[in-house]
Design a protein around this motif. Structure first.
Motif, PDB file in Angstrom:
ATOM      1  N   UNK A  81       0.809  -1.223   0.000  1.00 36.17           N
ATOM      2  CA  UNK A  81       0.000   0.000   0.000  1.00 36.17           C
ATOM      3  C   UNK A  81       0.841   1.272   0.000  1.00 36.17           C
ATOM      4  N   UNK A  82       2.061   1.206   0.550  1.00 37.56           N
ATOM      5  CA  UNK A  82       2.914   2.397   0.585  1.00 37.56           C
ATOM      6  C   UNK A  82       3.505   2.731  -0.783  1.00 37.56           C
ATOM      7  N   UNK A  83       3.362   1.822  -1.729  1.00 41.33           N
ATOM      8  CA  UNK A  83       3.891   2.076  -3.076  1.00 41.33           C
ATOM      9  C   UNK A  83       2.928   2.899  -3.932  1.00 41.33           C
ATOM     10  N   UNK A  84       1.736   3.136  -3.416  1.00 42.92           N
ATOM     11  CA  UNK A  84       0.739   3.934  -4.136  1.00 42.92           C
ATOM     12  C   UNK A  84       0.752   5.345  -3.577  1.00 42.92           C
ATOM     13  N   UNK A  85       0.978   6.353  -4.401  1.00 45.45           N
ATOM     14  CA  UNK A  85       1.057   7.732  -3.909  1.00 45.45           C
ATOM     15  C   UNK A  85      -0.291   8.267  -3.445  1.00 45.45           C
ATOM     16  N   UNK A  86      -0.240   9.248  -2.555  1.00 44.82           N
ATOM     17  CA  UNK A  86      -1.441   9.956  -2.133  1.00 44.82           C
ATOM     18  C   UNK A  86      -2.341   9.198  -1.187  1.00 44.82           C
ATOM     19  N   UNK A  87      -1.860   8.122  -0.588  1.00 43.61           N
ATOM     20  CA  UNK A  87      -2.663   7.337   0.356  1.00 43.61           C
ATOM     21  C   UNK A  87      -3.997   6.884  -0.258  1.00 43.61           C
ATOM     22  N   UNK A  88      -3.983   6.611  -1.579  1.00 39.35           N
ATOM     23  CA  UNK A  88      -5.213   6.233  -2.274  1.00 39.35           C
ATOM     24  C   UNK A  88      -5.807   4.938  -1.743  1.00 39.35           C
ATOM     25  N   UNK A  89      -4.944   4.006  -1.359  1.00 37.65           N
ATOM     26  CA  UNK A  89      -5.430   2.691  -0.924  1.00 37.65           C
ATOM     27  C   UNK A  89      -6.356   2.813   0.284  1.00 37.65           C
ATOM     28  N   UNK A  90      -6.078   3.765   1.164  1.00 41.06           N
ATOM     29  CA  UNK A  90      -6.868   3.920   2.388  1.00 41.06           C
ATOM     30  C   UNK A  90      -8.068   4.837   2.205  1.00 41.06           C
ATOM     31  N   UNK A 135      -8.852  -5.140  -9.229  1.00 37.48           N
ATOM     32  CA  UNK A 135      -9.254  -4.013  -8.413  1.00 37.48           C
ATOM     33  C   UNK A 135      -8.059  -3.616  -7.538  1.00 37.48           C
ATOM     34  N   UNK A 136      -7.239  -2.707  -8.059  1.00 39.66           N
ATOM     35  CA  UNK A 136      -6.007  -2.344  -7.345  1.00 39.66           C
ATOM     36  C   UNK A 136      -5.482  -1.006  -7.864  1.00 39.66           C
ATOM     37  N   UNK A 137      -4.886  -0.219  -6.957  1.00 38.41           N
ATOM     38  CA  UNK A 137      -4.315   1.079  -7.333  1.00 38.41           C
ATOM     39  C   UNK A 137      -2.874   0.976  -7.809  1.00 38.41           C
TER      40      UNK A 137
END
Length: 372
Positions: free
Chosen positions: A319-328, A346-348
């Protein structure tokens, strides 16, 4: 959306069931299905916006941890939820018939006839007080009201013989406790197929069986599918079963589809971290004997209070590899995978292939290993 390894889904073969086909060759079409249960603590949305199709002669494998919505979605297809307590929205079309909102009498005409289910626990599904043959005969007579008891008994013996029960003319009078686990499962398959259904749903059909009997049951299901040209949904935790039987795979998590594509695509190029976890947790028989299993950390979320954003993000190591905290914060949509096929995820993560490199495990999918 799906890509089958055969073209049988679109073209019924001679001698197949006479139930009508729905549009685009899909016998079962589930669209934006939501199943919600009331509880004292609030509503539980066990299935959320689920869509998939299954064509005649095609097998769809539905995988995921317990509580992901696999069985709940399939029970909705058969109308087995209490209509007074369960809120079901979306669309379920069996053939050309819409079953969401269909009356109980209408569902009874379909259930066991156009669509049938092999339940997970055969001992619990078969009534202990009635002989096996009587239960099969009853399932037949419900949809063949003009048949005599003698005809129904003859049909029960024929089906027991077809699924490999020895001495079916004698075992037809046995009670369920007199059958072994594998024989009870075969009897459940016989009951599911006694009316030649166009759609067969198998819910964990090899649970609690030893590996030899599991292989026999899977071979039997494949042989019977070829004979009846049925559409089949197999619900399982076992990716080895999926590799052997399924044309397409639907991966579910927290009531949603998180990955969907052909079996080859899902097993050889998964692009959702949850699917990576399912594959990584399979024991590798060729590895060091001291090697540890790689489990998915944490527990499935509570559907009373599901996490915001991607439901899997509290357990996801990427999850930290996706910018902007999109996963959360933002629920990802089902989008096409990077391989440019009908495979969706279904993944960012912007480039899953750069993070996860996998080889199809030879112990679960030797044919796919040879193809690659």
């Amino acid at each position: 959306m799906t890509e089958s390894r055969t073209d049988s889904a679109a073209t019924p073969v001679a001698g197949s069931s006479t139930h009508s086909m729905s549009e685009a060759g899909a016998y079962l079409a589930v669209e934006n299905l939501t199943v919600e249960f009331p509880t004292p603590d609030g509503p539980v949305r066990a299935v959320n916006g689920l869509s998939y199709t299954v064509g005649m002669g095609q097998t769809l494998g539905i995988v995921g941890e317990s509580g992901s919505g696999k069985s709940v979605s399939s029970m909705a297809v058969l109308g087995l939820h209490d209509a007074k307590l369960t809120k079901i929205t979306g669309s379920i079309r069996i053939g050309e018939k819409e079953v969401v909102g269909l009356s109980e009498s209408g569902m009874r005409k379909l259930r066991g006839n156009a669509v049938s289910m092999i339940f997970q626990d055969a001992l619990a599904a078969l009534h202990p007080f009635y002989r096996v043959g009587s239960q099969l005969a009853e399932a037949y007579q419900v949809h063949h009201t003009k048949s005599s008891k003698r005809d129904a008994r003859r049909k029960a013996i024929e089906m027991l013989d077809r699924v490999g029960i020895p001495q079916p003319d004698k075992r037809v009078d046995d009670f369920p406790h007199q059958f072994s686990g594998g024989m009870r499962q075969r009897a459940m398959i016989a009951m599911g197929l006694i009316n030649d259904p166009s759609l067969l749903i198998a819910d964990e059909p090899t649970t609690a069986l030893d590996v030899t009997v599991q292989a026999q049951i899977l071979d039997l299901l494949q042989d019977l599918q070829r004979e009846f040209n049925s559409a089949v949904i197999i619900i399982t935790h076992d990716l080895g079963v999926v590799a052997e039987m399924a044309d397409d795979v639907l991966v579910m998590y927290a009531g949603r589809a998180v990955e969907y594509g052909s079996t080859k695509q899902i097993l050889s190029h998964p692009e959702m971290p949850y699917t990576w976890g399912l594959l990584s947790s399979i024991p590798d028989v060729q590895s060091d004997t001291d090697a540890r299993l790689i489990p998915i950390p944490g527990n499935p979320p509570s559907l009373l209070n599901p996490p915001s954003g991607c439901s899997f993000h509290p357990r996801c190591a990427h999850r930290d590899k996706v910018p902007g905290n999109l996963c959360a914060t933002q629920l990802p949509e089902l989008t096409p995978a990077s391989n440019g096929t009908a495979h969706v995820k279904r993944c960012h993560l912007p480039d899953p292939d750069a993070i996860y490199q996998t080889e199809v495990l030879p112990e679960i999918a030797p044919d796919l290993v040879e193809e690659n």
